[in-house]
Design a protein around this motif. Structure first.
Motif, PDB file in Angstrom:
ATOM      1  N   PHE A 195    -104.252   9.198  36.479  1.00  0.00           N
ATOM      2  CA  PHE A 195    -105.209   8.657  37.453  1.00  0.00           C
ATOM      3  C   PHE A 195    -105.235   9.599  38.645  1.00  0.00           C
ATOM      4  O   PHE A 195    -104.694   9.310  39.712  1.00  0.00           O
ATOM      5  CB  PHE A 195    -104.707   7.266  37.845  1.00  0.00           C
ATOM      6  N   GLY A 196    -105.889  10.750  38.457  1.00  0.00           N
ATOM      7  CA  GLY A 196    -105.838  11.773  39.483  1.00  0.00           C
ATOM      8  C   GLY A 196    -107.226  12.191  39.919  1.00  0.00           C
ATOM      9  O   GLY A 196    -108.001  12.712  39.127  1.00  0.00           O
ATOM     10  N   PHE A 197    -107.520  11.974  41.204  1.00  0.00           N
ATOM     11  CA  PHE A 197    -108.841  12.337  41.706  1.00  0.00           C
ATOM     12  C   PHE A 197    -108.753  12.487  43.210  1.00  0.00           C
ATOM     13  O   PHE A 197    -107.900  11.908  43.869  1.00  0.00           O
ATOM     14  CB  PHE A 197    -109.873  11.281  41.333  1.00  0.00           C
ATOM     15  N   ALA A 198    -109.641  13.301  43.723  1.00  0.00           N
ATOM     16  CA  ALA A 198    -109.754  13.442  45.172  1.00  0.00           C
ATOM     17  C   ALA A 198    -110.752  12.389  45.633  1.00  0.00           C
ATOM     18  O   ALA A 198    -111.911  12.404  45.236  1.00  0.00           O
ATOM     19  CB  ALA A 198    -110.240  14.840  45.523  1.00  0.00           C
ATOM     20  N   LEU A 205    -113.542  12.678  42.955  1.00  0.00           N
ATOM     21  CA  LEU A 205    -113.677  13.870  42.118  1.00  0.00           C
ATOM     22  C   LEU A 205    -112.438  14.045  41.250  1.00  0.00           C
ATOM     23  O   LEU A 205    -111.323  14.129  41.754  1.00  0.00           O
ATOM     24  CB  LEU A 205    -113.839  15.089  43.032  1.00  0.00           C
ATOM     25  N   LYS A 206    -112.660  14.113  39.960  1.00  0.00           N
ATOM     26  CA  LYS A 206    -111.547  14.203  39.021  1.00  0.00           C
ATOM     27  C   LYS A 206    -110.744  15.478  39.209  1.00  0.00           C
ATOM     28  O   LYS A 206    -111.298  16.572  39.334  1.00  0.00           O
ATOM     29  CB  LYS A 206    -112.089  14.170  37.602  1.00  0.00           C
ATOM     30  N   VAL A 207    -109.425  15.339  39.211  1.00  0.00           N
ATOM     31  CA  VAL A 207    -108.524  16.490  39.202  1.00  0.00           C
ATOM     32  C   VAL A 207    -108.045  16.672  37.760  1.00  0.00           C
ATOM     33  O   VAL A 207    -107.407  15.776  37.205  1.00  0.00           O
ATOM     34  CB  VAL A 207    -107.324  16.253  40.137  1.00  0.00           C
ATOM     35  N   PRO A 208    -108.341  17.809  37.150  1.00  0.00           N
ATOM     36  CA  PRO A 208    -107.924  18.004  35.756  1.00  0.00           C
ATOM     37  C   PRO A 208    -106.424  17.746  35.603  1.00  0.00           C
ATOM     38  O   PRO A 208    -105.625  18.196  36.445  1.00  0.00           O
ATOM     39  CB  PRO A 208    -108.280  19.461  35.479  1.00  0.00           C
ATOM     40  N   GLN A 209    -106.063  17.051  34.561  1.00  0.00           N
ATOM     41  CA  GLN A 209    -104.671  16.675  34.316  1.00  0.00           C
ATOM     42  C   GLN A 209    -104.128  17.635  33.268  1.00  0.00           C
ATOM     43  O   GLN A 209    -104.432  17.527  32.089  1.00  0.00           O
ATOM     44  CB  GLN A 209    -104.606  15.216  33.846  1.00  0.00           C
ATOM     45  N   LEU A 210    -103.321  18.595  33.733  1.00  0.00           N
ATOM     46  CA  LEU A 210    -102.978  19.763  32.926  1.00  0.00           C
ATOM     47  C   LEU A 210    -101.553  19.745  32.389  1.00  0.00           C
ATOM     48  O   LEU A 210    -101.085  20.730  31.822  1.00  0.00           O
ATOM     49  CB  LEU A 210    -103.213  21.032  33.755  1.00  0.00           C
TER      50      LEU A 210
END
Lengths: 339, 339, 339
Positions: A195-198, A205-210
């Protein structure tokens, strides 16, 4: 005495065999040849069954049992029915587990791949794997020997599953490296985006989960539990963790060895647990906390600060257990005085 | 007025027919031949629709409604618009349920088995069952007449499902004996291993879970809910229980008849509930508790002791409702005095 | 630096390109041609990587980083290592999100329909859709362009999914109209019956659930989350909402735009949320509440009354945050005095 529609009993075993299996001492060595055909609870066991006493609450059932043999702590031996042979163990529940496993062994999977499974041609499937109907296994995935992949499971590209694993029906696994003898229950979700987003008024805005999910050996993951992959670092589940149903584990969480996470617990992103942490049902953890080895959190506890090793906490916000009990007591007293 | 892409309306019905269907009395018997084509909410209903008033909050909507007829309690009849025929019922919500069921009946399944379903040759499938794509039904399983098994459901060996049941898409059922007219929602997990192991620093040791899940008649089990099978005894869900989404029910739990378990409740192993117990959303129950018939637990309540029949409790740890309210009040007052 | 088994990196990019992508200002314009090949965390980044600083907790890692470039707030620029080029942004986390999306773009789905997918002949599938193994798509369903429907998903009759959507493996969708660019994670359950019945000692009676689920654009719905369809009105999820794993959303709930609902939250039927409401993990909402725009609920909060726009609440029952903190403090003090 399990329903034969669902369970197949092994055995029979002699008391000597069972004592050896579970490391117990036989109270009546002359009975070592006595034969037992199954396990059963104290109340319903007959002369052919072996039972166990673990909880003093059931001591009357022990005294009255008609079981052919009972696994019990040496300190309670004298409370048993006269003449009943006992298997004496300082950890009778563990001894029972071993005996029950002997009667009901996990069957080794037979080598079989359903014709309706979709195994990518670049995937590697170990020896003796059982791959059910409708299973999907992605490109370059590696499944170790003796795995059982149940129907309609979906395993993503590149996933590695160690030997002896079971993936329950309709579960999904992606972006994960999984150790040996891991048991994932039906419907669990491993490795999806965290659940990562700015956040922003103009739209989050989604932060790619790498990152990935790294799971150690001998881990159990309950039904419909969700474990998100890391955002950049990995999400890590240590060897021997037991995770119950409907648990949420956020991205970047690290659990040490042997943690016990009861149903419906939620662990927010980037928490770091030591070894053998125990979290009671529905407990919650805010993000980025360090929970020391051996710490215990009571059911429904809401943890918002680091917990020292060995500490036991409860309440929301969680405080040391003794304080929590005192808070409950003082509040209860104040309320009563208002009557 | 339901979206015809998703729902097919039956009817039309006359007011006389509807009054008979729901056991209501028609306020204007001379209107018994008036025709109604659908149900609709008070605010949007037109002359062809029947509506209902259950909650006094909406009494102004009742007074202003343009509905062709309204189901209402006799005590509120006079608040309706002049001339609108009323269906008078002492339980207007129940009467509405019956009328709505008449307009939107559950369609009986048509006999069909997808060519991609995998039904073991030893399984017995009743008359008139609908078995969707990708369904797996194990050896010796028995599916009663008129069941609907939706796509990608996985049913284990030996499972028994009574007549008239629905198993929602992607659900899994194993080690279970299920009664008639049971509705299992998508993604529910029934009958997997309970959370049973002997804890130990040398590694937690699994205790074989040798019981079943026994489900009575007319039970609803929500989406993604998990019900573990018993460890030795069975997990039992009584007739007519309604269980919402994302509920966790541990091994050996027994629910009596008609219990209402709201979403995200967690019930730990070996709890015994009487009949018609109601548990509010996110409530939790420690293990081995006895909860008496008719007991109620407020949402998020944390129950750690037995509850007497008919008692209403709330808070964590849960106390009688009146005490819980008093605790909240006294705490609130103390905090305010600190300003 | 992501595991190439799971992720494919794009690029390389020059600092000038990245500054433009994320709207940042380059601290050393003469370095605009420097090439970066990947993103990495401050601690592990090398000369070829770009990193970011968002949280002051990690300022030492910033000072010590060997990253080739760092995205940072202008106020903290001077704390960076001498000579390291910086991308200055007032919202460095958002800027990082854009840069990371550039390196790891969501691949556009390639047009492919698995031969084992069951797409009803009356369904409409847009251009460039990827439909996985074992997927079921019902009659008259409409799937927009560029959708990715993962393996074993079940989509009911009449469902509409807008362009650019992803439906994760083993999810189910029925009775739903879904906007553009919606991302539904594995195992989510959308559109099943709500928990609606007329309670009664003679048996609870189902109330047909005749509404739909309406989902806006750009919504994320977490793994194993459940969203029930409306009972008559619709359940509505506004544009840009982010919903985490294992969340329960009851029938008729309406969420405004941009709400953030953390894992394991439960929202009871008919609640109405404004825009940008934030609900912390495991928070619960009683039915029929109005929660104003911008309101915030702390994790585990239990909301039983309406919340004004912009208000922040916590505790059970939830009260304004400042009162909640005061309550905790006063209770803690009283308990301490009892020693």
């Amino acid at each position: 005495m399990a329903d034969s529609r669902f369970f197949t009993v092994a055995g029979p075993f002699t008391l000597a065999q069972l004592a050896e299996i579970c490391g117990a001492e036989l109270s009546q060595p002359q009975q070592s040849g006595q034969v037992v055909i199954d396990v059963a609870a104290l109340e319903i066991a007959g002369a052919d069954h072996i039972s166990f006493l673990d909880n003093r609450k059931y001591i009357n059932a022990f005294t009255a049992t008609k079981a052919g043999a009972v696994i019990v702590h040496p300190d309670l031996a004298e409370r048993g029915p006269a003449g009943t042979p006992l298997l004496l163990s300082k950890d009778p529940y563990r001894a029972y587990a071993m005996v029950a496993q002997a009667f009901y062994p996990q069957p080794a999977p037979s080598a079989w791949v359903s014709p309706t499974a979709h195994v990518d041609s670049s995937a590697k499937i170990g020896a003796n794997c059982w791959i059910g109907h409708g299973v999907v296994i992605g490109a370059r995935a590696e499944i170790g020997d003796n795995c059982r992949i149940e129907a309609n499971v979906v395993i993503g590209d590149g996933v590695v599953i160690g030997p002896g694993g079971t993936i329950g029906a309709n579960a999904t696994v992606q972006c994960a490296i999984i150790g040996a003898k891991v048991n994932i229950y039906p419907g669990a979700r491993i490795g999806q985006d965290g659940f990562g987003f700015a956040m922003g008024i103009q739209g989050h805005l989604k932060v790619p989960q790498l990152g990935r999910v790294i799971i150690g050996n001998g881990v159990e993951i309950g039904a419909n539990t969700t474990i998100d992959r890391g955002a950049g670092p990995d999400t890590v589940i240590g060897d021997g963790c037991w995770i119950d149903n409907l648990v949420q584990i956020g991205h970047n969480v690290q659990l040490g060895r042997g943690c016990v996470i009861v149903a419906q617990v939620g662990i927010s992103g980037s928490c770091q647990f030591g070894d053998f942490v125990a979290a009671g049902g529905q407990a919650g953890f805010a993000g980025h906390l360090k929970i020391g080895s051996g710490a215990k959190v009571a059911a429904q506890g809401g943890v918002i600060r680091d917990i020292a090793p060995g500490e036991t906490v409860g309440g929301t916000p969680a405080v040391p257990r003794i304080e929590w009990l005192r808070q409950s007591a003082v509040l209860s007293k104040l309320a009563r005085n208002k009557r």
